[in-house]
Design an enzyme around this catalytic site. Structure first.
Site, PDB file in Angstrom:
ATOM      1  CB  CYS A 175     -13.857 -43.418 -42.805  1.00  9.68           C
ATOM      2  SG  CYS A 175     -15.094 -44.709 -42.705  1.00  9.68           S
ATOM      3  CB  CYS A 184     -13.704 -48.043 -41.498  1.00 11.74           C
ATOM      4  SG  CYS A 184     -14.302 -47.487 -43.103  1.00 11.74           S
TER       5      CYS A 184
END
Lengths: 139, 77
Positions: free
Chosen positions: B11, B14
């Site tokens: 994501c 991340c």
């Protein structure tokens, strides 16, 4: 490659608008402890949250403790008035959680059969407690 | 050699955590390697229930948020 959805909880659930909900039964050795354990697992299967390891909190396993601290909602399921699940969370610095105590619902310790009906009662009380609880400030 | 593991499925947060961690490690001037752990089962093995998360030499230091590079420096050392 497109980004994946942001920060999807590993413990996804439908109960509380996608909030990360973690469930900690005491899972004690008595009948009411066993009921707490079954209720935690059933709440997980029914999508109210994700049962997580209370022992990991007690042992201060970093990934488990930090996950609890970051959870949007937490339900502690205590079997009896010793309140071991709630106390374990408190001692680890985790507060702002909902709780249910099995013996508060007509199930005396040492005298309560572990039946589907008794487990279902605690599942219902746990779900109600979660719905009534606010999102945790520390999440 | 510090092993820095970014736990997450890929994501945007991340990726931000990866960038912040790389910056922190570079500024510290340490030898390091970064591993992106994207497999959910492997993430769960750390006990982590939400992403992103950062582990340093196998020990989870952060879960569910992206600290600043300055904060990450303190976690790495």
């Amino acid at each position: 490659m497109a980004d994946k959805p942001c920060c999807e909880p590993v413990a996804m659930n439908d109960c509380c608008n996608g909030a990360t909900v973690l469930i900690y039964p005491c899972s004690g050795s008595s009948d009411v402890g066993e009921i707490s354990d079954h209720a935690g697992r059933l709440l997980t299967k029914e999508g109210f949250g994700k049962m997580h390891c209370l022992a990991g909190i007690g042992g201060r396993v970093p990934g488990i403790t930090l996950s609890a601290q970051a959870a949007d909602k937490i339900l502690a399921i205590d079997g009896c008035p010793q309140d071991c699940a709630s106390k374990t969370l408190f001692v680890a610095g985790i507060d702002g959680f909902a709780s249910v105590r099995v013996t508060d619902h007509g199930m005396p310790k040492g005298k309560t059969p572990v039946t589907d009906s008794n487990v279902r009662t605690i599942v219902q009380r746990g779900a109600e407690a979660l719905r009534a609880s606010e999102l945790r400030a520390s999440a | 050699m510090k092993k820095l593991q970014i736990l997450g499925t890929g994501c945007p947060k991340c990726k931000k955590l990866t960038e912040a961690t790389e910056q922190a490690a570079r500024e510290l001037g340490i030898e390091f390697e970064i591993e992106k752990v994207t497999d959910i089962d492997k993430i769960l093995e750390f006990g982590v229930m939400m992403t992103p998360a950062l582990a340093v030499d196998g020990v989870v230091k952060v879960v569910g948020k992206v600290p600043t590079p300055q904060e990450i420096k303190g976690l790495i050392q």
